[in-house]
Structures are given as structure tokens and as C-alpha cells.
Design a protein around this motif. Structure first.
Motif, PDB file in Angstrom:
ATOM      1  N   SER A 202      26.858  44.794  45.415  1.00  0.00           N
ATOM      2  CA  SER A 202      26.110  43.438  44.773  1.00  0.00           C
ATOM      3  C   SER A 202      26.988  42.446  44.593  1.00  0.00           C
ATOM      4  O   SER A 202      26.402  41.346  44.791  1.00  0.00           O
ATOM      5  N   TRP A 203      28.184  42.808  44.633  1.00  0.00           N
ATOM      6  CA  TRP A 203      29.227  41.715  44.421  1.00  0.00           C
ATOM      7  C   TRP A 203      30.402  42.038  45.361  1.00  0.00           C
ATOM      8  O   TRP A 203      30.994  43.186  45.347  1.00  0.00           O
ATOM      9  N   SER A 204      30.881  41.010  46.150  1.00  0.00           N
ATOM     10  CA  SER A 204      32.018  41.207  46.999  1.00  0.00           C
ATOM     11  C   SER A 204      32.633  39.794  47.114  1.00  0.00           C
ATOM     12  O   SER A 204      32.019  38.711  47.453  1.00  0.00           O
TER      13      SER A 204
ATOM     14  N   LEU B  64      47.823  29.467  53.603  1.00  0.00           N
ATOM     15  CA  LEU B  64      47.397  30.874  53.487  1.00  0.00           C
ATOM     16  C   LEU B  64      48.217  32.108  54.084  1.00  0.00           C
ATOM     17  O   LEU B  64      48.886  31.875  55.231  1.00  0.00           O
ATOM     18  N   LEU B  65      48.402  33.057  53.198  1.00  0.00           N
ATOM     19  CA  LEU B  65      49.186  34.007  53.598  1.00  0.00           C
ATOM     20  C   LEU B  65      48.481  35.145  53.980  1.00  0.00           C
ATOM     21  O   LEU B  65      48.840  36.252  54.574  1.00  0.00           O
ATOM     22  N   GLY B  66      46.917  35.421  53.316  1.00  0.00           N
ATOM     23  CA  GLY B  66      46.316  36.482  53.575  1.00  0.00           C
ATOM     24  C   GLY B  66      45.133  36.544  52.663  1.00  0.00           C
ATOM     25  O   GLY B  66      44.754  35.608  51.816  1.00  0.00           O
ATOM     26  N   TYR B  67      44.635  37.690  52.657  1.00  0.00           N
ATOM     27  CA  TYR B  67      43.194  37.848  51.798  1.00  0.00           C
ATOM     28  C   TYR B  67      43.113  39.514  51.401  1.00  0.00           C
ATOM     29  O   TYR B  67      43.783  40.189  51.847  1.00  0.00           O
ATOM     30  N   ILE B  68      42.698  39.491  50.093  1.00  0.00           N
ATOM     31  CA  ILE B  68      42.354  40.648  49.387  1.00  0.00           C
ATOM     32  C   ILE B  68      40.839  40.580  49.296  1.00  0.00           C
ATOM     33  O   ILE B  68      40.410  39.784  48.498  1.00  0.00           O
ATOM     34  N   VAL B  69      40.050  41.673  49.973  1.00  0.00           N
ATOM     35  CA  VAL B  69      38.610  41.612  49.786  1.00  0.00           C
ATOM     36  C   VAL B  69      38.183  42.779  48.794  1.00  0.00           C
ATOM     37  O   VAL B  69      38.546  43.903  48.700  1.00  0.00           O
ATOM     38  N   VAL B  70      37.455  42.113  47.395  1.00  0.00           N
ATOM     39  CA  VAL B  70      37.082  43.209  46.179  1.00  0.00           C
ATOM     40  C   VAL B  70      35.654  43.054  46.238  1.00  0.00           C
ATOM     41  O   VAL B  70      34.920  42.270  46.354  1.00  0.00           O
ATOM     42  N   SER B  71      35.237  44.399  45.689  1.00  0.00           N
ATOM     43  CA  SER B  71      33.598  44.406  45.662  1.00  0.00           C
ATOM     44  C   SER B  71      33.384  45.331  44.277  1.00  0.00           C
ATOM     45  O   SER B  71      34.400  45.958  43.902  1.00  0.00           O
ATOM     46  N   SER B  72      32.316  45.341  43.873  1.00  0.00           N
ATOM     47  CA  SER B  72      31.853  45.868  42.687  1.00  0.00           C
ATOM     48  C   SER B  72      30.296  45.942  42.660  1.00  0.00           C
ATOM     49  O   SER B  72      29.691  45.016  43.325  1.00  0.00           O
ATOM     50  N   HIS B  73      29.782  46.890  41.684  1.00  0.00           N
ATOM     51  CA  HIS B  73      28.288  46.959  41.918  1.00  0.00           C
ATOM     52  C   HIS B  73      27.873  45.873  40.813  1.00  0.00           C
ATOM     53  O   HIS B  73      26.647  45.415  41.105  1.00  0.00           O
ATOM     54  N   SER B  74      28.592  45.001  40.188  1.00  0.00           N
ATOM     55  CA  SER B  74      28.277  43.934  39.496  1.00  0.00           C
ATOM     56  C   SER B  74      29.481  43.059  39.128  1.00  0.00           C
ATOM     57  O   SER B  74      30.719  43.155  39.557  1.00  0.00           O
ATOM     58  N   GLY B  75      29.259  41.835  38.977  1.00  0.00           N
ATOM     59  CA  GLY B  75      30.195  40.758  39.209  1.00  0.00           C
ATOM     60  C   GLY B  75      31.017  40.823  37.921  1.00  0.00           C
ATOM     61  O   GLY B  75      30.538  41.346  36.945  1.00  0.00           O
ATOM     62  N   PRO B  76      32.391  40.398  37.926  1.00  0.00           N
ATOM     63  CA  PRO B  76      33.256  40.443  36.824  1.00  0.00           C
ATOM     64  C   PRO B  76      33.065  39.731  35.589  1.00  0.00           C
ATOM     65  O   PRO B  76      32.271  38.569  35.895  1.00  0.00           O
ATOM     66  N   ASP B  77      33.291  39.944  34.516  1.00  0.00           N
ATOM     67  CA  ASP B  77      33.206  39.108  33.372  1.00  0.00           C
ATOM     68  C   ASP B  77      34.254  38.308  33.243  1.00  0.00           C
ATOM     69  O   ASP B  77      35.097  38.171  34.418  1.00  0.00           O
ATOM     70  N   GLU B  78      34.465  37.494  32.100  1.00  0.00           N
ATOM     71  CA  GLU B  78      35.461  36.414  32.224  1.00  0.00           C
ATOM     72  C   GLU B  78      36.982  37.307  32.097  1.00  0.00           C
ATOM     73  O   GLU B  78      37.837  36.660  32.764  1.00  0.00           O
ATOM     74  N   GLN B  79      37.015  38.460  31.568  1.00  0.00           N
ATOM     75  CA  GLN B  79      38.310  39.145  31.386  1.00  0.00           C
ATOM     76  C   GLN B  79      38.734  39.758  32.989  1.00  0.00           C
ATOM     77  O   GLN B  79      39.790  39.554  33.254  1.00  0.00           O
TER      78      GLN B  79
ATOM     79  N   VAL C  17      31.673  37.650  50.165  1.00  0.00           N
ATOM     80  CA  VAL C  17      31.179  37.941  51.417  1.00  0.00           C
ATOM     81  C   VAL C  17      30.137  39.110  51.367  1.00  0.00           C
ATOM     82  O   VAL C  17      29.998  39.729  50.069  1.00  0.00           O
ATOM     83  N   SER C  18      29.488  39.292  52.382  1.00  0.00           N
ATOM     84  CA  SER C  18      28.481  40.332  52.206  1.00  0.00           C
ATOM     85  C   SER C  18      28.947  41.805  52.877  1.00  0.00           C
ATOM     86  O   SER C  18      29.317  41.940  54.040  1.00  0.00           O
ATOM     87  N   LEU C  19      28.604  42.584  51.942  1.00  0.00           N
ATOM     88  CA  LEU C  19      29.029  44.025  52.141  1.00  0.00           C
ATOM     89  C   LEU C  19      27.671  44.985  51.623  1.00  0.00           C
ATOM     90  O   LEU C  19      27.171  44.633  50.882  1.00  0.00           O
TER      91      LEU C  19
ATOM     92  N   PRO D  22      36.020  48.100  37.113  1.00  0.00           N
ATOM     93  CA  PRO D  22      35.086  48.664  38.274  1.00  0.00           C
ATOM     94  C   PRO D  22      34.997  48.101  39.653  1.00  0.00           C
ATOM     95  O   PRO D  22      33.884  47.839  39.907  1.00  0.00           O
ATOM     96  N   TYR D  23      36.375  47.952  40.006  1.00  0.00           N
ATOM     97  CA  TYR D  23      36.426  47.308  41.424  1.00  0.00           C
ATOM     98  C   TYR D  23      37.054  48.106  42.514  1.00  0.00           C
ATOM     99  O   TYR D  23      37.499  49.144  42.171  1.00  0.00           O
ATOM    100  N   ARG D  24      36.696  47.767  43.730  1.00  0.00           N
ATOM    101  CA  ARG D  24      37.190  48.573  44.675  1.00  0.00           C
ATOM    102  C   ARG D  24      37.785  47.641  45.853  1.00  0.00           C
ATOM    103  O   ARG D  24      37.333  46.431  46.070  1.00  0.00           O
ATOM    104  N   ALA D  25      39.116  47.823  46.283  1.00  0.00           N
ATOM    105  CA  ALA D  25      39.687  47.083  47.310  1.00  0.00           C
ATOM    106  C   ALA D  25      39.051  47.295  48.666  1.00  0.00           C
ATOM    107  O   ALA D  25      39.206  48.626  49.021  1.00  0.00           O
ATOM    108  N   GLU D  26      38.367  46.305  49.195  1.00  0.00           N
ATOM    109  CA  GLU D  26      37.597  46.766  50.493  1.00  0.00           C
ATOM    110  C   GLU D  26      38.628  46.643  51.960  1.00  0.00           C
ATOM    111  O   GLU D  26      38.469  47.513  52.643  1.00  0.00           O
ATOM    112  N   ALA D  27      39.271  45.637  51.672  1.00  0.00           N
ATOM    113  CA  ALA D  27      40.296  45.328  52.843  1.00  0.00           C
ATOM    114  C   ALA D  27      41.472  44.312  52.564  1.00  0.00           C
ATOM    115  O   ALA D  27      41.076  43.507  51.543  1.00  0.00           O
TER     116      ALA D  27
END
Length: 568
Positions: A103-105, A116-131, A97-99, A55-60
Motif C-alpha cells: 500500500s505504500w512504497s 543524485l548518487l542513487g536510490y533506496i526503494v522502501v515499501s510497507s503495508h502502511s505509510g510510516p508515522d512521524e518517527q 512508486v507503485s508496487l 515494518p518496512y522492507r527494502a525493495e531495491a
């Protein structure tokens, strides 16, 4: 029963489908990632895969550049609310980061060993589990590896391009070196050939001979006016063709407009023009148009040698002319004979011979250089060149041979386009100390001619007759007394009443007592002349019909005009 050796060497296949083996699509993604040629495409593919991991989304997505971070355009998910400025302040760390409304980004750093080569910013309504952490970390690792490979490929491609460029530059440099070596060899050959011929005596003939040897084409030199000066090679025209002045000037101007040698019909032509003055023409006969770069190079260098030669000759000529002019100036004023002989010998003039002084006056041509050349050409003969100088508006010459004054006058009138000129010639001069006297004689002869009825033409001092008796050597006081005795009353009357009775009497005698000619010479009416003559009889109390009286009056008017210059 199946034995173990029956399956040896065979591939064991997992019967499960690929979707079961790679439920999150990371294996398929890795194949796509590692075949991408552009870093931005790698980041876009990774961003599209984020939603397949949970349940994740790539923000940028961002790529590191020399100026900081550059957002990767074209990611899915609509407009991103990630603050680009905030991303530049992360200091290459993986941080939260704050979005808004998330609730989690998290900003996942894409790295290689170098940084450093770059960044991928990922967000979700809840933090990811171990998997979820594992899957996201795996995606970031694959993406980082793919970016590293892309960077390495680009570097390799750039290295290969640089190597190719260096090889191309090396090949160009080698070709340029070969060309330079050939040109240096050509220059050496041309210079050595020109130097070899110059060592044999130099001059224009040496230049044409060298050019003929270098090119195999007949070489020639003409002066500025198209007259042949030197030829080397076969097929020399005899007689050499003479072009019209207009045709020659047109050809010279046509070549002058070119930066180097120019082709004019069957000739390759170069102009010798040091300091911009065209002094001569150097040409190659090339009717078959076989001339190549070597030929043009040789012609150009020969032209430079010719320019130096002609410039040197001009400077020597100018020095000689100046020395000759100074010599005749001093001779006319009077100078030491010993010094005069030595200076004359230095400029190639023999003062031991008999000479004549010639004075030439052509109104309107005093400052014209063509007048000087015309006089020199008209007085040239088989004898030595005359010494020439300028005195005011007159040309003065000291020449060995007795000039044919009438022929000189005719030649000058034709050359200058007007017959309105006069020439005076002295008696013979046998030594330098006699030159001043002969100069005065020539001036007297010129003055007599210009004050006669026929003012244009040539006059020898030998032919002056009575006027010669009245020339240099007589006591000026006696002459003044003679004039006063016979013309004093008329001179005084002219001065008091602003009349011209003495001039009228002089013109009357010049015209042999002819009323019509005298009136025309004075530009007055015949009746006016009769009146003036009557007044002369009355004022002077002289009988103009008496032979002796007429002779004395005529001599007196001549003395008054020629010797006294029209003064009392």
C-alpha cells in the motif's frame, strides 16, 4: 560530601547499555557505513538496516552511473518487483512508486552536493508515522554521507594513483631524456670524428682510422671477395689470410641475415650494401668481446659512411667505363684526332703511345659479364688499362703493350672453363686514325684462326703471311675476277647442284693435301673426298698435281672464303 572540583576532568559515563541508547542500530550502522570502500556495499548495508527501523522492507537499491541507474545486486527480501525502467524516469526526485500488494512504497534519493548518487526503494503495508519518517530520513542521510565519503575516497585514491603515474612517467621521461642526451653526444662524437678524418682526404683509410680512434679496436675493410683494402690499428696479419670463395660467401650471407652488425668469431662485421648490393665488408677485431653499444653505434655509422663511399666510387667507375667504351667505339669507327686525344686524356688514357687492337671471341660468353672481367684481367699488365668495348659477340680491346696472345688465350681458357675461343691481334697502331685499319687486321687474324684447322688459339696479323697480302687494301674487283678465273666453274656447279666442291677444295688445301685430315675436317669418308676431288679435276679441267695450279687454287679458295665471304 563530594565537591564539584573532585569530578573535574573525569569522563561522565551513561550507565545505560548501547542497545538502549541506539535502539534502531543507526549509530552502529554509521560506523560500518563510513568504513565501506565500495558504494554498492554501502547501499547493501543500508538496505539490510531498513527492516530494523520498523515494518518496512527494502525493495531495491540503485547507484547512479554515467549511463543512468544501475541496480545493486544481493539485497535481501527475495526477488524485487521494482520496475528498473520506471526508476530511470523519476528525474532524481523522491517520489512514490507503485508496487503490487504494497500500500505504500517510496523511492528515497541518495544525494550529495553534486547531485543524485542513487536510490533506496522502501515499501510497507502502511505509510510510516512521524518517527518512521525520521528514522528513514536518518538512514537515507547516513547512507548519502557514506556514499559521498566513498566517492571522495575513490577520487582521492585515483588522484593519488594519477599522481603516482605522472611521477613514474616523469621519471621515465627523465631517463629517456638522459639516454637521448647520451645518444646525441655519442652521435656528435662519431659524426665529428668521421668528418674530421674525411676532411683529411676521405676514402676507405679515413673510415678505418676514424673507427679505430672511436673504439680502440683494429678496424679493417675488405672487398666483396675477402681481399683486404684498408687496415687501421695494431696486429695487422702479414701476409693477410686469403679465405676460400665458399667460406667468404658463407660469412657474408650469415651477416646479411642480421639486421645490423654481427659477430663472427673474433670479429664484429657490418656489410656495406647500399641499394641491397654488397660492395664491401667493414669489421672490428674484438677477440676479448669488449664491444658495447657505443662500439656497435660507431661501427654502424662507419658502415653507412663506407656504403656512401663505395657507392660513389661505383658510380664514378661506371661513368668512366662508359666514357672509355664510347671513346674506343668512336676510335674503331674513325674520329677526329684532336678530340680523341682530349677525351683519352680525360679518362686517363695516353693515345700518344703505340697501341694494338685485340679482338676476342669465345662462343657462348658474349652476354656474360664475367667474360668482360676475364678479358680485362687477362690483358692487364704494367701498362695502362686497355680500352674495352663489345662488338656483337666479340670483345674488342685497344691496349698499349703488345699482348702475349698465347698467355692471354691460356688465361681466358682457364677462367672461362673452355678452350673453344680465338684471339686476333693487329699490327702496331701509331695514331688514332690508324685504329680502324688495325681493327680490320685484328678481325682478319681472328677469322683466319677460326677458319684454320686449329680454330682455337691466338693469331697475330703479322704472322698471316700470304693471307696478309690478301688483306685490306687490295681492289675488290680484281680479287673477284681472280676467284672467277680459277673457281668460277666450281662455284657455278655448287650453286646449280647444291654441292660443296669449293669448300672441299679449300679444306683439302688447309690440311696440306692430307686425305685423312681433310676428310675429318669435312666430316666425310675418305672415299667421298677422293670422289669430290676427281669431280673438281673434271669440272675445272685443272691438274691438282701441278705446283703453280695448286698455289693459284689455294689462294683463290682463301680469297673466296676470307675476303669475299664465300660468295662470288
Amino acid at each position: 560530601m563530594t565537591h564539584p572540583e573532585d569530578t573535574a576532568g573525569t569522563e561522565r559515563r551513561d550507565p545505560r547499555p548501547l542497545a538502549a541508547l541506539d535502539p534502531n542500530g543507526l549509530l552502529v550502522l554509521s560506523r560500518a557505513l563510513f568504513t565501506c570502500a565500495e558504494q554498492s556495499e554501502v547501499v547493501r548495508l543500508a538496505m539490510r538496516q531498513v527492516s530494523a527501523l520498523g515494518p518496512y522492507r527494502a525493495e531495491a537499491g540503485y547507484l547512479a552511473t554515467g549511463d543512468g541507474l544501475s541496480r545493486v545486486p544481493g539485497q535481501d527480501g527475495g526477488a524485487s518487483t521494482v520496475d528498473d525502467v520506471q526508476m530511470t524516469e523519476l528525474g532524481e526526485a523522491d517520489v512514490s512508486v507503485s508496487l503490487p500488494e504494497r500500500s505504500w512504497s517510496w523511492a528515497f534519493g541518495l544525494r550529495e552536493a553534486g547531485g543524485l548518487l542513487g536510490y533506496i526503494v522502501v515499501s510497507s503495508h502502511s505509510g510510516p508515522d512521524e518517527q518512521g519518517h525520521f528514522l528513514l530520513a536518518s538512514l537515507v542521510g547516513l547512507t548519502s554521507a557514506a556514499l559521498t565519503l566513498t566517492v571522495a575516497r575513490r577520487a582521492q585514491h585515483e588522484s593519488a594513483g594519477e599522481l603516482s603515474r605522472l611521477r613514474t612517467e616523469r621519471d621515465i621521461a627523465l631517463r629517456q631524456l638522459d639516454t637521448m642526451r647520451s645518444e646525441l653526444h655519442l652521435q656528435k662524437t662519431v659524426h665529428e670524428t668521421l668528418a674530421r678524418f674525411a676532411a683529411r682526404g676521405g676514402g676507405e683509410d679515413a673510415i678505418t682510422q676514424a673507427l679505430y680512434e672511436l673504439t680502440g679496436l683494429s678496424a679493417l675493410i675488405e672487398d666483396r671477395f675477402g681481399n683486404l683494402r684498408s687496415w687501421a690499428g695494431p696486429d695487422r696479419p702479414d701476409p693477410y689470410p686469403v679465405r676460400s670463395s665458399a667460406h667468404q660467401e658463407e660469412m657474408v650471407q650469415q651477416v646479411a641475415r642480421q639486421a645490423g652488425p654481427a659477430r663472427v668469431k673474433d670479429r664484429l662485421i657490418a656489410l656495406a650494401r647500399p641499394r641491397g648490393d654488397i660492395l664491401g665488408v667493414l669489421a672490428l677485431e674484438d677477440p676479448e668481446a669488449t664491444a658495447d653499444e657505443y662500439t656497435l653505434f660507431a661501427l654502424d655509422h662507419a658502415q653507412r659512411s663506407l656504403s656512401q663511399e663505395l657507392m660513389h666510387m661505383r658510380e664514378l667507375t661506371e661513368v668512366e667505363l662508359r666514357l672509355r667504351r664510347q671513346l674506343i667505339d668512336d676510335l674503331l669507327e674513325g674520329t677526329d684526332e684532336t678530340s680523341a686525344y682530349a677525351r683519352a686524356e680525360a679518362v686517363g688514357h695516353d693515345l700518344q703511345r703505340t697501341h694494338y687492337v685485340v679482338v676476342v671471341h669465345w662462343p657462348g660468353n658474349a652476354a656474360n659479364s664475367s667474360f668482360t672481367r676475364a678479358v680485362a684481367q687477362a690483358t692487364a699488365s704494367s701498362a695502362a688499362r686497355p680500352l674495352i668495348t663489345r662488338r656483337g659477340d666479340r670483345m674488342v680491346l685497344l691496349t698499349e703493350a703488345r699482348p702475349d696472345a698465347d698467355a692471354v688465350y691460356t688465361a681466358l681458357a682457364a677462367e672461362l672453363g673452355t678452350p673453344d675461343g680465338a684471339i686476333g691481334v693487329s699490327t702496331r697502331c701509331d695514331s688514332p686514325d690508324g685504329v680502324p685499319r688495325c681493327y680490320e687486321e685484328a678481325l682478319r687474324a681472328l677469322e683466319v684462326r677460326q677458319n684454320s684447322r686449329q680454330r682455337s688459339g691466338a693469331t697475330f696479323f703479322d704472322d698471316l703471311g700470304l693471307y696478309r697480302i690478301l688483306g685490306p687494301g687490295n681492289d675488290l674487283r680484281e680479287l673477284e675476277d681472280f676467284v672467277q678465273e680459277w673457281l668460277g666453274q666450281l662455284i657455278d656447279y655448287d650453286a646449280e647442284h647444291d654441292t660443296e666442291l669449293v669448300e672441299t677444295l679449300s679444306r683439302y688445301f688447309d690440311c696440306g693435301g692430307n686425305y685423312d685430315d681433310a676428310a675429318a675436317a669435312l666430316t666425310v669418308h675418305r672415299s667421298t673426298l677422293r670422289y669430290r676431288l676427281q669431280r673438281i679435276r673434271e669440272i675445272s679441267d685443272r691438274d691438282l698435281t701441278d705446283v703453280d695450279t695448286r698455289l693459284n687454287l689455294q689462294v683463290a679458295t682463301r680469297v673466296w672464303r676470307i675476303i669475299l665471304g664465300g660468295r662470288r
